[in-house]
Design an enzyme around this catalytic site. Structure first.
Site, PDB file in Angstrom:
ATOM      1  N   LYS A  56       0.868  -1.178   0.000  1.00 52.02           N
ATOM      2  CA  LYS A  56       0.000   0.000   0.000  1.00 52.02           C
ATOM      3  C   LYS A  56       0.898   1.219   0.000  1.00 52.02           C
ATOM      4  O   LYS A  56       1.487   1.576   1.018  1.00 52.02           O
ATOM      5  CB  LYS A  56      -0.921   0.072   1.224  1.00 52.02           C
ATOM      6  CG  LYS A  56      -1.977   1.191   1.066  1.00 52.02           C
ATOM      7  CD  LYS A  56      -2.510   1.723   2.367  1.00 52.02           C
ATOM      8  CE  LYS A  56      -1.696   2.868   2.896  1.00 52.02           C
ATOM      9  NZ  LYS A  56      -1.801   4.110   2.056  1.00 52.02           N
ATOM     10  N   GLY A  75      -5.009   3.219  -1.454  1.00 58.64           N
ATOM     11  CA  GLY A  75      -6.118   3.467  -0.553  1.00 58.64           C
ATOM     12  C   GLY A  75      -5.661   4.127   0.729  1.00 58.64           C
ATOM     13  O   GLY A  75      -4.508   4.554   0.864  1.00 58.64           O
ATOM     14  N   GLY A 127      -4.978   4.324   4.916  1.00 56.20           N
ATOM     15  CA  GLY A 127      -4.401   3.455   5.930  1.00 56.20           C
ATOM     16  C   GLY A 127      -5.402   2.717   6.795  1.00 56.20           C
ATOM     17  O   GLY A 127      -5.272   1.503   6.997  1.00 56.20           O
ATOM     18  N   PRO A 128      -6.421   3.414   7.335  1.00 57.12           N
ATOM     19  CA  PRO A 128      -7.364   2.718   8.208  1.00 57.12           C
ATOM     20  C   PRO A 128      -8.164   1.620   7.515  1.00 57.12           C
ATOM     21  O   PRO A 128      -8.762   0.785   8.203  1.00 57.12           O
ATOM     22  CB  PRO A 128      -8.296   3.854   8.675  1.00 57.12           C
ATOM     23  CG  PRO A 128      -7.459   5.090   8.574  1.00 57.12           C
ATOM     24  CD  PRO A 128      -6.619   4.873   7.345  1.00 57.12           C
ATOM     25  N   VAL A 153      -7.153   0.037   3.856  1.00 58.36           N
ATOM     26  CA  VAL A 153      -6.240  -0.864   3.147  1.00 58.36           C
ATOM     27  C   VAL A 153      -5.060  -1.263   4.034  1.00 58.36           C
ATOM     28  O   VAL A 153      -4.665  -2.428   4.080  1.00 58.36           O
ATOM     29  CB  VAL A 153      -5.752  -0.215   1.836  1.00 58.36           C
ATOM     30  CG1 VAL A 153      -4.672  -1.065   1.166  1.00 58.36           C
ATOM     31  CG2 VAL A 153      -6.932  -0.030   0.882  1.00 58.36           C
ATOM     32  N   GLY A 154      -4.493  -0.301   4.747  1.00 56.32           N
ATOM     33  CA  GLY A 154      -3.368  -0.613   5.618  1.00 56.32           C
ATOM     34  C   GLY A 154      -3.737  -1.623   6.688  1.00 56.32           C
ATOM     35  O   GLY A 154      -2.995  -2.586   6.934  1.00 56.32           O
ATOM     36  N   GLU A 172       9.230   1.659  11.188  1.00 54.46           N
ATOM     37  CA  GLU A 172      10.139   2.809  11.130  1.00 54.46           C
ATOM     38  C   GLU A 172       9.270   4.034  11.342  1.00 54.46           C
ATOM     39  O   GLU A 172       8.476   4.396  10.472  1.00 54.46           O
ATOM     40  CB  GLU A 172      10.867   2.837   9.782  1.00 54.46           C
ATOM     41  CG  GLU A 172      12.137   3.683   9.802  1.00 54.46           C
ATOM     42  CD  GLU A 172      11.865   5.127   9.436  1.00 54.46           C
ATOM     43  OE1 GLU A 172      11.773   5.955  10.373  1.00 54.46           O
ATOM     44  OE2 GLU A 172      11.751   5.426   8.243  1.00 54.46           O
ATOM     45  N   CYS A 229      11.938  12.036   8.889  1.00 55.18           N
ATOM     46  CA  CYS A 229      11.791  11.469  10.232  1.00 55.18           C
ATOM     47  C   CYS A 229      13.082  11.568  11.030  1.00 55.18           C
ATOM     48  O   CYS A 229      13.053  11.676  12.258  1.00 55.18           O
ATOM     49  CB  CYS A 229      11.336  10.020  10.146  1.00 55.18           C
ATOM     50  SG  CYS A 229      12.364   8.969   9.111  1.00 55.18           S
ATOM     51  N   GLU A 233       7.170  15.760  17.322  1.00 52.92           N
ATOM     52  CA  GLU A 233       7.665  15.800  15.950  1.00 52.92           C
ATOM     53  C   GLU A 233       6.801  16.767  15.133  1.00 52.92           C
ATOM     54  O   GLU A 233       5.583  16.593  15.039  1.00 52.92           O
ATOM     55  CB  GLU A 233       7.631  14.408  15.324  1.00 52.92           C
ATOM     56  CG  GLU A 233       8.234  14.353  13.944  1.00 52.92           C
ATOM     57  CD  GLU A 233       8.317  12.935  13.401  1.00 52.92           C
ATOM     58  OE1 GLU A 233       9.340  12.599  12.793  1.00 52.92           O
ATOM     59  OE2 GLU A 233       7.342  12.173  13.581  1.00 52.92           O
TER      60      GLU A 233
END
Length: 474
Positions: free
Chosen positions: A174, A205, A207-208, A210-211, A249, A283, A381
């Site tokens: 994804k 798609g 994340g909530p 397809v992920g 990560e 990051c 962050e």
């Protein structure tokens, strides 16, 4: 306005096919705010088809020799290199990094990693160790689910997909829905070189949906995720239901420790660059600059002077150093952090909230002095071009402040004494520490301590993340 690309197919079992869903996601150029492409809003059913295809392809793919698998990666790398300018323009338009930086970083780094994985596939000894009467063998873990971010969209895909394919795994990917176009171009290349059907699958798609479907799918043996710590925690929770390996990560709040014997101008100048790369959307950015308390004002003046030369503008312009943030949500987030820093008493020696740009999601270089450990901008962050300069009392205090974070992804140390710098670097709880501006190494393992993640990417150790260990007693 440029032509809107139709990338509404997903890639399953060696073919571009329709999603089971009818939803569509607009891809926006962050510099112009124009829609430049449309991708499918994938569904759990799409993931199921992809995982089934990956499982079916696994036995034959894993049975190939490493040299044979590596040859596919070499062919893919060769085509990316041939189309280097096209890939560079695509990723710059997609996520906003200026062209002059995008070519060596957004495309050059994944090219190097793809070539390295091809070489590892061909040369790695999967049966290298014996312990007493046991042969220790390493075998591909199986089907890998890969979930990748928008800030380095091709690089993060290659670190996961390249390593997994080299190891003999098959993949369900994804990509980011925010900046997916370079990944689609890579998928086109995999199709063009004849990568066997089912070995690589792509489902676009959110994340909530397809992920999470990838993380929880019973046919997925491992999930590798790069993104926010919050989302990574959710991936780990979902994956735990099927007891699969998880590699994460995640975020960072990395400290750059400038010791009292360092060349302050050189260290601060380099530190500004390490904070503002990719408009701060990195990051591992060195966002906390730690300097002796009596040098905070001097360091702040140097940082502001350097940062003022970081011109903000059109990513296609040769003069641009900082492009836009990736979308309107990120723009709102970064401006909010700048406002919060000022409200909490930090001194904005350079305020980048206003850039004079007529369109696009731009924030200029921002430098805060007088930052204390309890301030929000010192702890959270931000993911924008915002540098916090923090004073410390002595070396032990600098190490304490550097380590006083839930993150542990990266760090920097500057000193006029190499042995001293190395000694301090060993005390920092971070996955990679650069000493006196040491160059980024694409073959070194990348990953973090604490809530910055689990596991490593790139190089031999990143490759081995995709391998299981078996003992054969004889």
């Amino acid at each position: 306005m440029s032509e809107v690309l139709d990338r509404t197919k997903i890639y399953i079992d060696g073919s571009w096919v329709d999603s089971q869903g009818t939803g569509r996601i607009d891809v926006v150029n962050p510099a112009t705010e124009d829609v430049i492409a449309v991708v499918a809003e994938g569904t759990p059913d799409d993931v199921d088809r992809a995982a089934t295809a990956a499982r079916a392809a696994f036995p034959a793919w894993s049975a190939l020799s490493g040299t044979e698998r590596g040859e596919y990666l070499r062919k893919a790398a060769a085509l990316i290199k041939e189309r280097l300018d096209d890939f560079t323009a695509l990723v710059s338009r997609d996520m906003g990094m200026p062209l002059g930086f995008a070519k060596p970083i957004q495309i050059g780094m994944p090219l190097a990693n793809l070539a390295a994985f091809a070489e590892l596939a061909a040369t790695y000894d999967f049966d290298a160790h014996e312990v007493g009467n046991s042969l220790i063998v390493r075998e591909p873990i199986g089907v890998v689910g890969a979930i990748t971010p928008w800030n380095f969209p091709l690089h993060q895909v290659v670190l996961k997909v390249g390593g997994a394919l080299a190891a003999g795994c098959t993949v369900v990917l994804k990509p980011t829905e925010v900046a997916p176009l370079a990944t689609y171009a890579l998928a086109d290349i995999f199709d063009e070189i004849g990568l066997p059907a089912g070995v690589f699958n792509l489902v676009s798609g959110f994340g909530p949906v397809v992920g999470e479907a990838i993380a929880g799918h019973p046919e997925v043996d491992m999930v590798s995720f790069t993104g926010s710590t919050r989302a990574g925690k959710r991936v780990a929770v979902v994956a735990a239901e099927t007891v699969k390996k998880v590699a994460l990560e995640l975020g960072g709040k990395s400290a750059n420790v400038i010791l009292d014997d360092a060349d302050l101008t050189k260290a601060v100048t380099d530190g500004v660059a390490k904070c503002f790369l990719n408009s701060g959307q990195t990051c591992s950015a060195l966002t906390r600059m730690l300097v002796p308390a009596d040098k905070v004002d001097e360091a702040s003046a140097i940082a502001a002077k350097v940062a003022q030369n970081y011109s903000v503008g059109d990513p296609t312009a040769a003069t641009s150093v900082l492009g836009p943030l990736v979308n309107s949500n990120q723009l709102k987030r970064v401006r909010g952090y700048i406002e919060q820093g000022i409200a909490e008493g930090a001194r904005a020696v350079l305020d980048g909230r206003e850039t004079g740009q007529d369109s696009g999601y731009f924030v200029g270089p921002t430098v805060f002095a007088g930052v204390t450990e309890d301030m929000t901008i010192a702890k959270e962050e931000i993911f924008g071009p915002v540098l916090s300069i923090i004073g410390y009392q002595d070396e032990d205090d600098a190490v304490r402040i550097a380590n006083a974070t839930e993150y542990g992804l990266a760090a920097g140390v500057w000193s006029g004494d190499q042995e001293r710098a190395d000694r301090v670097a060993r005390q920092l709880r971070a996955g990679q520490v650069e000493v006196n501006g040491g160059a980024f190494n694409t073959n070194a393992p990348f990953g973090g301590y604490k809530q910055s993640g689990i596991g490593r990417e790139a190089g031999v150790l990143g490759f081995e993340e995709f391998l299981e260990i078996k003992s054969i007693q004889r």
